[in-house]
Design a protein around this motif. Structure first.
Motif, mmCIF file in Angstrom:
data_model
loop_
_atom_site.group_PDB
_atom_site.id
_atom_site.type_symbol
_atom_site.label_atom_id
_atom_site.label_comp_id
_atom_site.label_asym_id
_atom_site.label_seq_id
_atom_site.Cartn_x
_atom_site.Cartn_y
_atom_site.Cartn_z
ATOM 1 N N LYS A 221 0.826 -1.209 0.000
ATOM 2 C CA LYS A 221 0.000 0.000 0.000
ATOM 3 C C LYS A 221 0.865 1.267 0.000
ATOM 4 O O LYS A 221 0.521 2.256 -0.635
ATOM 5 C CB LYS A 221 -0.904 -0.019 1.237
ATOM 6 C CG LYS A 221 -1.917 1.092 1.233
ATOM 7 C CD LYS A 221 -3.303 0.648 1.632
ATOM 8 C CE LYS A 221 -4.320 1.714 1.318
ATOM 9 N NZ LYS A 221 -4.211 2.914 2.112
ATOM 10 N N ASN B 82 -10.692 -5.701 -14.499
ATOM 11 C CA ASN B 82 -10.670 -5.836 -13.044
ATOM 12 C C ASN B 82 -10.864 -7.294 -12.624
ATOM 13 O O ASN B 82 -10.171 -7.801 -11.730
ATOM 14 C CB ASN B 82 -11.758 -4.949 -12.444
ATOM 15 C CG ASN B 82 -11.688 -4.904 -10.938
ATOM 16 O OD1 ASN B 82 -10.642 -4.668 -10.357
ATOM 17 N ND2 ASN B 82 -12.801 -5.158 -10.277
ATOM 18 N N GLY C 186 -7.961 -9.422 -10.794
ATOM 19 C CA GLY C 186 -8.253 -9.969 -9.463
ATOM 20 C C GLY C 186 -7.920 -11.447 -9.406
ATOM 21 O O GLY C 186 -7.329 -11.933 -8.434
ATOM 22 N N GLN C 187 -8.265 -12.162 -10.458
ATOM 23 C CA GLN C 187 -7.965 -13.596 -10.523
ATOM 24 C C GLN C 187 -6.458 -13.822 -10.613
ATOM 25 O O GLN C 187 -5.900 -14.708 -9.953
ATOM 26 C CB GLN C 187 -8.670 -14.202 -11.757
ATOM 27 C CG GLN C 187 -8.516 -15.703 -11.890
ATOM 28 C CD GLN C 187 -9.216 -16.470 -10.794
ATOM 29 O OE1 GLN C 187 -10.419 -16.350 -10.587
ATOM 30 N NE2 GLN C 187 -8.470 -17.286 -10.051
ATOM 31 N N LYS D 61 -4.089 -11.901 -9.514
ATOM 32 C CA LYS D 61 -3.529 -11.596 -8.191
ATOM 33 C C LYS D 61 -3.710 -12.774 -7.228
ATOM 34 O O LYS D 61 -2.791 -13.140 -6.490
ATOM 35 C CB LYS D 61 -4.234 -10.350 -7.654
ATOM 36 C CG LYS D 61 -3.659 -9.772 -6.406
ATOM 37 C CD LYS D 61 -4.310 -8.430 -6.130
ATOM 38 C CE LYS D 61 -5.024 -8.385 -4.804
ATOM 39 N NZ LYS D 61 -4.176 -8.493 -3.644
ATOM 40 N N ALA D 62 -4.892 -13.356 -7.270
ATOM 41 C CA ALA D 62 -5.176 -14.492 -6.391
ATOM 42 C C ALA D 62 -4.323 -15.698 -6.783
ATOM 43 O O ALA D 62 -3.802 -16.421 -5.926
ATOM 44 C CB ALA D 62 -6.653 -14.859 -6.466
ATOM 45 N N ASN E 79 1.505 -11.093 -1.792
ATOM 46 C CA ASN E 79 0.158 -10.617 -2.106
ATOM 47 C C ASN E 79 0.235 -9.147 -2.519
ATOM 48 O O ASN E 79 0.165 -8.245 -1.688
ATOM 49 C CB ASN E 79 -0.752 -10.782 -0.892
ATOM 50 C CG ASN E 79 -2.179 -10.386 -1.185
ATOM 51 O OD1 ASN E 79 -2.720 -10.677 -2.250
ATOM 52 N ND2 ASN E 79 -2.818 -9.706 -0.246
ATOM 53 N N MET F 16 -3.339 -4.077 -6.043
ATOM 54 C CA MET F 16 -3.683 -3.657 -7.398
ATOM 55 C C MET F 16 -4.537 -2.388 -7.374
ATOM 56 O O MET F 16 -5.285 -2.140 -6.431
ATOM 57 C CB MET F 16 -4.351 -4.779 -8.196
ATOM 58 C CG MET F 16 -5.752 -5.132 -7.844
ATOM 59 S SD MET F 16 -6.319 -6.548 -8.836
ATOM 60 C CE MET F 16 -7.898 -5.947 -9.394
ATOM 61 N N HIS G 74 -7.333 0.496 -9.041
ATOM 62 C CA HIS G 74 -8.579 0.446 -9.800
ATOM 63 C C HIS G 74 -8.211 0.573 -11.282
ATOM 64 O O HIS G 74 -7.082 0.940 -11.606
ATOM 65 C CB HIS G 74 -9.503 1.597 -9.370
ATOM 66 C CG HIS G 74 -8.912 2.947 -9.549
ATOM 67 N ND1 HIS G 74 -9.057 3.685 -10.711
ATOM 68 C CD2 HIS G 74 -8.109 3.698 -8.755
ATOM 69 C CE1 HIS G 74 -8.403 4.822 -10.598
ATOM 70 N NE2 HIS G 74 -7.823 4.846 -9.417
ATOM 71 N N PHE G 75 -9.160 0.307 -12.161
ATOM 72 C CA PHE G 75 -8.844 0.342 -13.587
ATOM 73 C C PHE G 75 -8.885 1.766 -14.145
ATOM 74 O O PHE G 75 -9.556 2.646 -13.615
ATOM 75 C CB PHE G 75 -9.802 -0.563 -14.378
ATOM 76 C CG PHE G 75 -11.258 -0.145 -14.323
ATOM 77 C CD1 PHE G 75 -12.135 -0.767 -13.443
ATOM 78 C CD2 PHE G 75 -11.761 0.850 -15.155
ATOM 79 C CE1 PHE G 75 -13.478 -0.396 -13.386
ATOM 80 C CE2 PHE G 75 -13.099 1.224 -15.100
ATOM 81 C CZ PHE G 75 -13.956 0.597 -14.214
#
Lengths: 188, 165
Positions: A61, A111, A115-116, A118-119, A128, A131, A133-134
């Motif tokens: 962050k 997005n 997200g997938q 990243k997971a 981890n 990410m 926002h788009f």
């Protein structure tokens, strides 16, 4: 990283019952840089107007707040295919003549995929990452997009639906730390 | 953890009365007064994507849920909506990655304000990693649910229904 991304696209599309025709074509390409930002051009990928969405990745962050970019993923979709793709992915209908709606739709798809991705990174024992926002564009991002400037190569993946090239994704990523097995439950 | 500080102004009114700010135009005041006597509480959907908000609103309506839906495109706007409507909101459906103020930042603030901390929050996000889920639960131990996009309609409806009033 490109292979993990390809897997993420496949998973997301399969969740919505969309089948990819073949395995994606993968190609390494140089990054076109200007003023420390990556240039993105829709016309390089498709001969027609193209929507582009990008998402940036950060180690944590703090880096996100300082805009210390770890990597980027870009999604390119031809304008003419957007409405059809949205329907295939079981989203409500959009007005394909409304540029903002189409940009938003492109971003929503990007997005999901990121997200997938990243997971999947996390499942494979990587840090981890955070990410963003788009951000979405039509045909090109005039000011370029942030990227990990120490690596001047990116991977391009072409995805085919019903035998036609319908999606292009680009990934450019710096080194992501790998967690030791005993550290895998901690995060920054 | 990075601290996020912001001020949320919440006006407490006696229960059973309708609060309408003086600044509202007369016709809007009349509408607000009528709305405040409605039995149905509202659902606040917070997502930067118009399409995602539309998808969820449409799912809610198509599945017989008659609660009104309020919408916000980021955490900051959601705070403003919450401040004005907190007595009427029974549930918040919250995305994570948003510009201006993310879902996590919004939640960090909301859980500290007693008047709104009790409103259940369902997080709906593309971030499907276990670490992110744990982070959300650490910020809000009373997190009602954590739903991954793309979701099946029954998954999101099952997460929402127990909290509707």
């Amino acid at each position: 990283m490109a292979i993990i991304l390809a897997g993420a696209v496949k998973k997301i599309f399969e969740k919505r019952g969309v089948k990819l025709s073949t395995k994606p074509m993968l190609e390494k390409k140089p990054v076109i840089e200007f003023m420390r930002r990556m240039r993105v051009f829709g016309m390089e990928k498709f001969p027609n107007p193209t929507y582009i969405s990008t998402i940036n990745f950060y180690l944590n962050k703090k880096d996100m707040e300082k805009q210390v970019t770890l990597g980027m993923i870009a999604l390119y979709i031809e304008q003419d295919f957007m409405e059809k793709l949205i329907k295939m992915l079981q989203y409500p209908q959009i007005d394909e003549d409304d540029e903002e709606q189409v940009k938003d739709a492109c971003g929503a798809i990007c997005n999901l995929i990121c997200g997938q991705f990243k997971a999947d990174l996390s499942l494979m024992g990587y840090w981890n990452v955070d990410m963003s926002h788009f951000s979405s564009y039509r045909n090109s991002a005039l000011m370029g997009i942030p990227f990990y400037s120490k690596i001047l190569e990116k991977y391009e993946l072409n995805f085919y639906i019903k035998g036609e090239k319908r999606l292009v994704m680009e990934i450019s990523m710096g080194p992501i730390p790998r967690l030791k097995k005993e550290d895998r439950k901690t995060f920054p | 953890m990075i601290k996020t500080e912001f001020c949320l102004e919440v006006t407490a009114v006696p229960s059973g009365s309708a609060y309408v700010p003086d600044s509202l135009e007369p016709e809007i005041r009349a509408t607000a007064e009528c709305a405040s006597f409605s039995d149905m509480m509202k659902i606040l959907i917070v997502d930067d994507s118009t399409l995602e908000r539309k998808l969820l609103s449409s799912l809610i309506k198509k599945n017989g849920i008659t609660n009104d839906v309020l919408q916000a495109e980021n955490g900051e706007v959601a705070l403003q909506v919450l401040a004005s409507n907190f007595q009427d909101i029974c549930l918040i459906v919250l995305d994570w990655q948003m510009p201006v103020m993310s879902g996590i930042e919004f939640m960090q603030g909301v859980v500290k304000v007693p008047q709104v901390a009790q409103i259940p929050i369902v997080m709906v996000t593309a971030s499907s990693s276990e670490e992110n889920k744990k982070q959300a639960q650490d910020v809000n131990p009373n997190l009602a649910a954590y739903v991954i996009k793309p979701y099946k309609p029954e998954d999101i409806l099952n997460a929402i229904r127990p909290h509707l009033k």
